[in-house]
Design a protein around this motif. Structure first.
Motif, PDB file in Angstrom:
ATOM      1  N   GLY A  64       0.895  -1.081   0.046  1.00  0.00           N
ATOM      2  CA  GLY A  64      -0.036   0.008  -0.127  1.00  0.00           C
ATOM      3  C   GLY A  64       0.947   1.239   0.013  1.00  0.00           C
ATOM      4  O   GLY A  64       0.288   2.414   0.196  1.00  0.00           O
ATOM      5  N   PHE A  65       2.323   1.130  -0.171  1.00  0.00           N
ATOM      6  CA  PHE A  65       3.027   2.310  -0.219  1.00  0.00           C
ATOM      7  C   PHE A  65       3.115   2.997  -1.313  1.00  0.00           C
ATOM      8  O   PHE A  65       3.824   4.131  -1.505  1.00  0.00           O
ATOM      9  CB  PHE A  65       4.558   1.819   0.276  1.00  0.00           C
ATOM     10  N   GLY A  66       2.268   2.616  -2.479  1.00  0.00           N
ATOM     11  CA  GLY A  66       2.303   3.458  -3.622  1.00  0.00           C
ATOM     12  C   GLY A  66       1.525   4.697  -3.445  1.00  0.00           C
ATOM     13  O   GLY A  66       0.816   4.867  -2.523  1.00  0.00           O
ATOM     14  N   SER A  67       1.344   5.609  -4.371  1.00  0.00           N
ATOM     15  CA  SER A  67       0.583   6.606  -4.351  1.00  0.00           C
ATOM     16  C   SER A  67      -0.889   6.116  -4.600  1.00  0.00           C
ATOM     17  O   SER A  67      -1.060   5.228  -5.157  1.00  0.00           O
ATOM     18  CB  SER A  67       0.796   7.765  -5.431  1.00  0.00           C
ATOM     19  N   GLU A  68      -1.870   7.058  -4.371  1.00  0.00           N
ATOM     20  CA  GLU A  68      -3.362   6.744  -4.351  1.00  0.00           C
ATOM     21  C   GLU A  68      -3.750   6.614  -5.960  1.00  0.00           C
ATOM     22  O   GLU A  68      -4.434   5.777  -6.328  1.00  0.00           O
ATOM     23  CB  GLU A  68      -3.909   7.914  -3.672  1.00  0.00           C
ATOM     24  N   GLU A  69      -3.081   7.604  -6.505  1.00  0.00           N
ATOM     25  CA  GLU A  69      -3.256   7.422  -8.144  1.00  0.00           C
ATOM     26  C   GLU A  69      -2.712   6.109  -8.752  1.00  0.00           C
ATOM     27  O   GLU A  69      -3.336   5.492  -9.679  1.00  0.00           O
ATOM     28  CB  GLU A  69      -2.663   8.610  -8.634  1.00  0.00           C
ATOM     29  N   ASP A  70      -1.544   6.035  -8.331  1.00  0.00           N
ATOM     30  CA  ASP A  70      -0.941   4.404  -8.890  1.00  0.00           C
ATOM     31  C   ASP A  70      -1.544   3.449  -8.357  1.00  0.00           C
ATOM     32  O   ASP A  70      -1.827   2.229  -9.331  1.00  0.00           O
ATOM     33  CB  ASP A  70       0.574   4.515  -8.485  1.00  0.00           C
ATOM     34  N   THR A  71      -2.168   3.301  -7.218  1.00  0.00           N
ATOM     35  CA  THR A  71      -2.741   2.332  -6.642  1.00  0.00           C
ATOM     36  C   THR A  71      -3.969   1.999  -7.431  1.00  0.00           C
ATOM     37  O   THR A  71      -4.510   0.843  -7.765  1.00  0.00           O
ATOM     38  CB  THR A  71      -3.147   2.474  -4.942  1.00  0.00           C
ATOM     39  N   LYS A  72      -4.879   3.030  -7.632  1.00  0.00           N
ATOM     40  CA  LYS A  72      -6.171   3.057  -8.321  1.00  0.00           C
ATOM     41  C   LYS A  72      -5.860   2.574  -9.912  1.00  0.00           C
ATOM     42  O   LYS A  72      -6.528   1.574 -10.378  1.00  0.00           O
ATOM     43  CB  LYS A  72      -6.698   4.526  -8.298  1.00  0.00           C
ATOM     44  N   LYS A  73      -4.815   2.873 -10.295  1.00  0.00           N
ATOM     45  CA  LYS A  73      -4.364   2.795 -11.864  1.00  0.00           C
ATOM     46  C   LYS A  73      -4.195   1.297 -12.022  1.00  0.00           C
ATOM     47  O   LYS A  73      -4.415   0.645 -12.830  1.00  0.00           O
ATOM     48  CB  LYS A  73      -3.322   3.775 -12.398  1.00  0.00           C
ATOM     49  N   ALA A  74      -3.385   0.722 -10.830  1.00  0.00           N
ATOM     50  CA  ALA A  74      -2.850  -0.746 -10.843  1.00  0.00           C
ATOM     51  C   ALA A  74      -4.039  -1.463 -10.581  1.00  0.00           C
ATOM     52  O   ALA A  74      -4.109  -2.763 -11.411  1.00  0.00           O
ATOM     53  CB  ALA A  74      -1.888  -0.735  -9.790  1.00  0.00           C
ATOM     54  N   LEU A  75      -5.064  -1.117  -9.774  1.00  0.00           N
ATOM     55  CA  LEU A  75      -6.054  -2.109  -9.544  1.00  0.00           C
ATOM     56  C   LEU A  75      -7.166  -2.209 -10.727  1.00  0.00           C
ATOM     57  O   LEU A  75      -7.623  -3.076 -11.221  1.00  0.00           O
ATOM     58  CB  LEU A  75      -6.934  -1.739  -8.388  1.00  0.00           C
ATOM     59  N   GLU A  76      -7.279  -0.935 -11.463  1.00  0.00           N
ATOM     60  CA  GLU A  76      -8.144  -0.941 -12.840  1.00  0.00           C
ATOM     61  C   GLU A  76      -7.356  -1.659 -13.811  1.00  0.00           C
ATOM     62  O   GLU A  76      -8.067  -2.751 -14.340  1.00  0.00           O
ATOM     63  CB  GLU A  76      -7.969   0.333 -13.325  1.00  0.00           C
ATOM     64  N   ARG A  77      -5.946  -1.948 -13.778  1.00  0.00           N
ATOM     65  CA  ARG A  77      -5.417  -2.923 -14.638  1.00  0.00           C
ATOM     66  C   ARG A  77      -5.489  -4.442 -14.601  1.00  0.00           C
ATOM     67  O   ARG A  77      -5.809  -5.161 -15.220  1.00  0.00           O
ATOM     68  CB  ARG A  77      -3.854  -2.476 -14.933  1.00  0.00           C
TER      69      ARG A  77
END
Length: 406
Positions: A387-400
Motif C-alpha cells: 500500500g506504499f504507492g501513491s493513491e493514483e498509482d494504486t487506483k490505476k494498478a487495480l484498474e489494470r
C-alpha cells in the motif's frame, strides 16, 4: 595468499529486491514506452512531514554555527532521542525500558544484520517461513545455515517455522530447539499479527529453553487492532530474552534518511556477561553514531504535530492497502493482510508459481509486485503487494488488474 568468506558464495545469486529491480530494469529497456506501476518494494512515496522538515532545517542551522556545532555524537545516540523513545514507546505502555537500554542506529536492517555478530556461530537459528530474507541471508553469511537443499529450498541447519493458511500465517513452536529466534510482527510479508497471549507463549518458551528472540517491530505504527502488542516488552519476562529492533522508515517515511533504534535490556546475560555490554562494545568499535540532523528529525516525530502528521500518512497508506485488499477479494483472489500492515498477501490464481505470476502481472498489467517464493519455500504460490504507492498509482494498478481474466 588471502582467502574469502566462502559463506557468501552460498547466498542466492541476488538479494530478492535487487532481483526485482533488475527484472524491472530489463523490462524497461525492452519496452521503454510502457508505464510501470511499482507495488513491490516496500518503499514509501509520501514526502517527509512538515514537523520533521522543520526540525532538520533547525538542526542544519545549528551545525552551521560554531557555538552549536556537533561533532561525533556517541555510538549509542543522543540522549534527547533515547529519552523520548523510552518514555513514549515503552514507559507509556507500562514497559520498564530505560534510555540507557536503547541504541540509535541508521536503520533496523543494519541492526538486525549486525546483532548476530555478538552470538556464537554454533547457535541454531529459527526463522518464520515465509520471511523477510535478511534474517536468513545474514546467518548464511555468518556460517550458521549449513548446506542448501535445492529439493526443498531450505538450509539444513536453519529451523523453519512454516506460516501457512492452516496456521493463520503464524509460527508454531518448533520441534527442534533453537538458540536464536527471529520474529517480525506485524509480519513482513504476510501482514499477520500476534495477539498478546500468542506472543507471550513465545516469550515463555524462549525463557524456558534459554533462547534469544530478535523482535522486528518495523510495522508497529500500523497496528489497528486491540490486544495486539506494540512492543514485545508488553509480555511478562520479555526483558530476560528479547531484543527489539524499531524503525522510523515505514512509520515516519525515513527510508531516505535512515534511522532506527534497538533495545537490549540489561537483564539478558550468559555466563555473567550482558548482551547489552557486548553490543555497546561492538558499537563503540564499529559505529560512530547516527547524524545529529537525522536524530533531531526522529525527535520531531514524537511532538504533537509530528504524531498527527505521521498518523495521517499512515492512514493514507492503509487506505491504499484496504483498497487493494477489497478489490482483489471482489475479483475472486484469496487475500490476507492489509489491516495491521501495509502489505497484502495474495494467493496466486490457477496454482501459478510465484515468479510466473510476477511475470504475468508485469507483462499483462504492467504492475510490479513481489514473488512470494522470494520470502521462502512456504511463500510459493503467493504474491505480495504494498500500500506504499501513491493513491493514483494504486487506483490505476487495480484498474489494470481488474481487466485481466482471473
Amino acid at each position: 595468499m588471502f582467502t574469502i568468506n566462502e559463506n557468501y558464495l552460498s547466498l542466492p545469486h541476488n538479494y530478492l529486491f535487487a532481483e526485482i529491480r533488475q527484472k524491472v530494469e530489463d523490462y524497461k529497456k525492452t519496452y521503454p514506452q510502457i508505464e510501470l506501476i511499482q507495488l513491490g518494494i516496500g518503499d514509501v512515496t509520501l514526502p517527509l512531514v512538515p514537523a520533521v522538515v522543520e526540525a532538520m532545517k533547525s538542526a542544519v542551522e545549528e551545525m552551521g554555527r560554531k557555538e552549536t556545532f556537533k561533532g561525533y555524537g556517541g555510538s549509542q545516540g543522543y540522549g534527547f532521542l533515547r529519552n523520548v523513545i523510552a518514555e513514549s514507546d515503552y514507559r507509556k505502555r507500562g514497559c520498564d525500558i530505560s534510555a540507557d537500554e536503547i541504541f540509535i542506529s541508521d536503520g533496523a536492517k543494519s541492526d538486525i544484520s549486525n546483532l548476530q555478530e555478538i552470538f556464537s556461530v554454533e547457535n541454531k537459528v529459527a526463522v518464520c517461513n515465509p520471511v523477510y530474507p535478511v534474517y536468513t541471508d545474514i546467518n548464511i553469511m555468518a556460517g550458521r545455515a549449513g548446506q542448501y537443499d535445492p529439493r526443498v529450498n531450505r538450509w539444513r541447519n536453519i529451523i523453519y517455522m512454516d506460516c501457512t493458511k492452516e496456521t493463520n500465517f503464524l509460527p508454531e513452536i518448533p520441534k527442534r530447539v533453537p538458540d536464536m529466534i527471529y520474529l517480525c510482527f506485524p509480519n513482513n510479508p504476510t501482514g499477520a499479527v500476534m495477539k498478546k497471549e500468542e506472543l507471550q507463549e513465545w516469550v515463555d518458551y524462549a525463557n524456558q529453553v534459554g533462547a534469544i528472540i530478535f523482535f522486528d517491530s518495523a510495522y508497529e505504527g500500523y497496528i489497528s487492532e486491540k490486544n495486539v502488542p506494540h512492543t514485545i516488552y508488553e509480555c511478562e519476562g520479555a526483558k530476560m530474552c528479547a531484543i527489539e529492533v524499531r524503525s522510523f522508515s515505514k512509520k515516519a517515511g525515513f527510508t531516505g534518511l535512515r534511522l532506527g533504534a534497538t533495545v537490549i535490556p540489561k537483564e539478558i546475560r550468559r555466563k555473567g556477561v550482558t548482551l547489552h555490554s557486548l553490543w555497546k562494545r561492538r558499537q563503540e568499535t564499529k559505529y560512530n553514531g547516527t547524524s545529529y540532523i537525522v536524530q533531531k528529525a526522529g525527535e520531531a516525530t514524537y511532538t504533537k504535530e509530528g504524531r498527527r502528521q505521521i498518523a495521517e500518512q499512515i492512514k493514507y497508506y492503509m487506505r491504499n492497502a484496504k483498497k487493494i485488499s477489497t478489490t482483489l477479494s471482489t475479483l475472486g483472489y484469496t487475500v490476507v493482510g492489509g489491516e495491521n500492515s501495509p502489505y497484502i498477501w495474495v494467493k496466486t490464481p490457477y496454482h501459478m508459481k510465484s515468479w510466473d505470476f510476477f511475470t504475468y502481472l508485469l507483462e499483462n498489467a504492467n504492475v510490479v509486485g513481489t514473488s512470494g517464493s522470494g520470502f521462502g519455500a512456504a511463500g510459493e504460490g503467493y504474491f505480495r503487494l504494498t500500500g506504499f504507492g501513491s493513491e493514483e498509482d494504486t487506483k490505476k494498478a487495480l484498474e489494470r488488474i481488474s481487466a485481466l481474466p482471473l
